[in-house]
Structure formats: structure tokens, C-alpha cells
Write a protein that holds these residues in place. Structure first.
Motif, PDB file in Angstrom:
ATOM      1  N   MET A   2       0.841  -1.310  -0.236  1.00 59.93           N
ATOM      2  CA  MET A   2      -0.101  -0.030  -0.154  1.00 59.93           C
ATOM      3  C   MET A   2       0.880   1.112   0.052  1.00 59.93           C
ATOM      4  O   MET A   2       0.372   2.404  -0.868  1.00 59.93           O
ATOM      5  CB  MET A   2      -0.917   0.039   1.236  1.00 59.93           C
ATOM      6  CG  MET A   2      -1.998  -1.057   1.088  1.00 59.93           C
ATOM      7  SD  MET A   2      -3.348  -0.990   1.814  1.00 59.93           S
ATOM      8  CE  MET A   2      -3.377   0.381   2.833  1.00 59.93           C
ATOM      9  N   ASN A   5       1.543   2.224  -3.583  1.00 63.40           N
ATOM     10  CA  ASN A   5       0.573   2.762  -4.149  1.00 63.40           C
ATOM     11  C   ASN A   5       0.265   4.334  -3.692  1.00 63.40           C
ATOM     12  O   ASN A   5      -0.096   4.929  -4.584  1.00 63.40           O
ATOM     13  CB  ASN A   5      -1.020   2.129  -3.811  1.00 63.40           C
ATOM     14  CG  ASN A   5      -1.117   0.593  -4.585  1.00 63.40           C
ATOM     15  OD1 ASN A   5      -0.212   0.374  -5.627  1.00 63.40           O
ATOM     16  ND2 ASN A   5      -1.766  -0.074  -3.807  1.00 63.40           N
ATOM     17  N   LYS A   6       0.514   4.490  -2.541  1.00 68.42           N
ATOM     18  CA  LYS A   6       0.592   5.858  -2.152  1.00 68.42           C
ATOM     19  C   LYS A   6       1.261   6.802  -2.717  1.00 68.42           C
ATOM     20  O   LYS A   6       1.058   7.846  -3.392  1.00 68.42           O
ATOM     21  CB  LYS A   6       0.570   5.801  -0.417  1.00 68.42           C
ATOM     22  CG  LYS A   6       0.536   7.118   0.144  1.00 68.42           C
ATOM     23  CD  LYS A   6       0.452   7.016   1.757  1.00 68.42           C
ATOM     24  CE  LYS A   6       0.554   8.235   2.397  1.00 68.42           C
ATOM     25  NZ  LYS A   6       0.506   8.355   3.666  1.00 68.42           N
ATOM     26  N   ARG A  86      -9.205   9.037  -0.245  1.00 64.69           N
ATOM     27  CA  ARG A  86      -8.958   7.774  -0.565  1.00 64.69           C
ATOM     28  C   ARG A  86      -7.814   7.162   0.571  1.00 64.69           C
ATOM     29  O   ARG A  86      -8.238   5.937   0.793  1.00 64.69           O
ATOM     30  CB  ARG A  86      -8.017   7.825  -1.957  1.00 64.69           C
ATOM     31  CG  ARG A  86      -9.121   8.171  -3.215  1.00 64.69           C
ATOM     32  CD  ARG A  86      -8.204   7.894  -4.373  1.00 64.69           C
ATOM     33  NE  ARG A  86      -7.003   8.698  -4.629  1.00 64.69           N
ATOM     34  CZ  ARG A  86      -6.832   9.991  -5.139  1.00 64.69           C
ATOM     35  NH1 ARG A  86      -7.929  10.365  -5.440  1.00 64.69           N
ATOM     36  NH2 ARG A  86      -5.820  10.468  -5.140  1.00 64.69           N
ATOM     37  N   ARG A  87      -6.938   8.128   1.089  1.00 67.86           N
ATOM     38  CA  ARG A  87      -6.058   7.457   2.167  1.00 67.86           C
ATOM     39  C   ARG A  87      -7.039   6.743   3.461  1.00 67.86           C
ATOM     40  O   ARG A  87      -6.867   5.869   3.891  1.00 67.86           O
ATOM     41  CB  ARG A  87      -5.148   8.301   2.741  1.00 67.86           C
ATOM     42  CG  ARG A  87      -4.228   7.910   3.618  1.00 67.86           C
ATOM     43  CD  ARG A  87      -3.438   9.110   4.534  1.00 67.86           C
ATOM     44  NE  ARG A  87      -4.114   9.905   5.153  1.00 67.86           N
ATOM     45  CZ  ARG A  87      -4.611   9.664   6.397  1.00 67.86           C
ATOM     46  NH1 ARG A  87      -4.268   8.641   6.864  1.00 67.86           N
ATOM     47  NH2 ARG A  87      -5.288  10.500   7.098  1.00 67.86           N
ATOM     48  N   GLU A  89     -10.214   5.908   3.155  1.00 71.53           N
ATOM     49  CA  GLU A  89     -11.071   4.780   2.863  1.00 71.53           C
ATOM     50  C   GLU A  89     -10.204   3.567   3.150  1.00 71.53           C
ATOM     51  O   GLU A  89     -10.714   2.538   3.555  1.00 71.53           O
ATOM     52  CB  GLU A  89     -11.118   4.944   1.694  1.00 71.53           C
ATOM     53  CG  GLU A  89     -12.637   6.139   1.316  1.00 71.53           C
ATOM     54  CD  GLU A  89     -12.983   6.112  -0.150  1.00 71.53           C
ATOM     55  OE1 GLU A  89     -12.457   5.555  -1.223  1.00 71.53           O
ATOM     56  OE2 GLU A  89     -13.958   7.180  -0.404  1.00 71.53           O
ATOM     57  N   ARG A  90      -8.752   3.734   2.470  1.00 69.82           N
ATOM     58  CA  ARG A  90      -7.951   2.474   2.780  1.00 69.82           C
ATOM     59  C   ARG A  90      -7.767   2.214   4.397  1.00 69.82           C
ATOM     60  O   ARG A  90      -7.607   0.980   4.542  1.00 69.82           O
ATOM     61  CB  ARG A  90      -6.603   2.856   1.976  1.00 69.82           C
ATOM     62  CG  ARG A  90      -6.695   2.973   0.427  1.00 69.82           C
ATOM     63  CD  ARG A  90      -5.269   2.757  -0.249  1.00 69.82           C
ATOM     64  NE  ARG A  90      -4.481   3.860   0.161  1.00 69.82           N
ATOM     65  CZ  ARG A  90      -4.346   4.954  -0.530  1.00 69.82           C
ATOM     66  NH1 ARG A  90      -5.015   5.322  -1.531  1.00 69.82           N
ATOM     67  NH2 ARG A  90      -3.556   6.175   0.048  1.00 69.82           N
ATOM     68  N   GLU A  91      -7.502   3.320   5.101  1.00 65.86           N
ATOM     69  CA  GLU A  91      -7.422   2.977   6.404  1.00 65.86           C
ATOM     70  C   GLU A  91      -8.328   2.306   7.118  1.00 65.86           C
ATOM     71  O   GLU A  91      -8.356   1.398   7.749  1.00 65.86           O
ATOM     72  CB  GLU A  91      -7.021   4.200   7.046  1.00 65.86           C
ATOM     73  CG  GLU A  91      -6.538   4.233   8.468  1.00 65.86           C
ATOM     74  CD  GLU A  91      -6.082   5.677   9.048  1.00 65.86           C
ATOM     75  OE1 GLU A  91      -6.527   5.731  10.250  1.00 65.86           O
ATOM     76  OE2 GLU A  91      -5.538   6.420   8.358  1.00 65.86           O
ATOM     77  N   GLU A  93     -10.711   0.419   5.234  1.00 67.07           N
ATOM     78  CA  GLU A  93     -10.818  -0.964   5.036  1.00 67.07           C
ATOM     79  C   GLU A  93      -9.777  -1.909   5.955  1.00 67.07           C
ATOM     80  O   GLU A  93     -10.072  -3.054   6.139  1.00 67.07           O
ATOM     81  CB  GLU A  93     -10.414  -0.847   3.450  1.00 67.07           C
ATOM     82  CG  GLU A  93     -11.316  -1.025   2.743  1.00 67.07           C
ATOM     83  CD  GLU A  93     -11.107  -1.110   1.380  1.00 67.07           C
ATOM     84  OE1 GLU A  93     -10.024  -2.141   0.927  1.00 67.07           O
ATOM     85  OE2 GLU A  93     -11.207  -0.276   0.281  1.00 67.07           O
TER      86      GLU A  93
END
Length: 134
Positions: A2, A5-6, A86-87, A89-91, A93
Motif C-alpha cells: 500500500m 500505491n500511496k 482515498r487514504r 478509505e484505505r485506512e 478498510e
């Protein structure tokens, strides 16, 4: 994974910002170039009207440039907010996955403990009559 991706999303965001900045600068330079054509030797005269017109053109160019910079800042801020969303949302998840895993581990451990207690209590019940018979 991840983290890669970041950095890729940050790099593409930075590339987009640089591209937008170049587009705005090119547009502003074109406008200044077209405005500069009015700055010929006849506008360098001592008449106050031509000086006022030159200053007006200069001020309008500066205002257009400031407006373009403001638009670029707005676009950059919107991109930053989208990246932050987006960050988050990933966190979220990742946190949900972690909680599910912890719940599965807990339920596995609890079910294993209750099976052991049942077996031991069953063994104790079986041993008690045998020990009474002795």
C-alpha cells in the motif's frame, strides 16, 4: 504494497499539478505576449493616456495571472482532499480487516476453550462413578 500505491498516487498527483501549472503559465505567457505587442515605441511617449492604458493592460494581465493562480490552488486543494479521502478509505478498510481477523481469532480460541471444558467435565463425570465404585 500500500505504501507503493500511496507514492504512485502522490507522484501522479504531483505530475498533474506540474502539468496544470505549466498549462496556466503558458496561457498567461501567451496573454502577456499578445498584450506586449501594444508596447511599441509610440506608447513610450509622454502622453498620460498611453501610460494609463499601459498600466491598465499591465493590471489586467496581473489580475488574469492571479485568477489563474487561484484556480490552480483550488484544483490542487481539491486533489489533496480527494487523496486524503482515498487514504482514509484505505485506512478504514485495513481497520475493518484487522477487526474481522481479531474476531475470528477470538471466536476460534473461545470455541477451543469451551470444547476442552466439555471434554474435561465429561471425563470428570466418567471418573467420579469409577472412583466411587473403588
Amino acid at each position: 504494497m500500500m505504501g507503493g500505491n500511496k507514492s504512485n498516487s502522490n507522484q501522479s498527483s504531483n505530475n498533474d499539478d506540474v502539468h496544470r501549472h505549466r498549462q496556466v503559465n503558458n496561457a498567461v505567457e501567451v496573454e502577456f505576449t499578445s498584450d506586449d505587442e501594444g508596447w511599441s515605441s509610440d506608447s513610450s511617449g509622454s502622453s498620460g493616456g498611453s501610460l494609463a492604458a499601459s498600466l491598465r493592460h499591465f493590471a489586467e494581465g496581473m489580475m488574469r495571472r492571479e485568477a489563474a493562480e487561484l484556480e490552480m490552488m483550488k484544483a490542487r486543494e481539491a486533489a489533496r482532499i480527494a487523496a486524503e479521502n482515498r487514504r482514509l478509505e484505505r485506512e478504514t478498510e485495513l481497520t475493518e480487516m484487522l477487526l474481522k481477523t481479531q474476531l475470528q481469532i477470538t471466536s476460534f480460541l473461545c470455541s477451543g476453550t469451551s470444547d476442552r471444558k466439555r471434554k474435561r467435565s465429561g471425563e470428570d463425570d466418567g471418573d467420579s462413578p469409577g472412583s466411587v465404585q473403588r
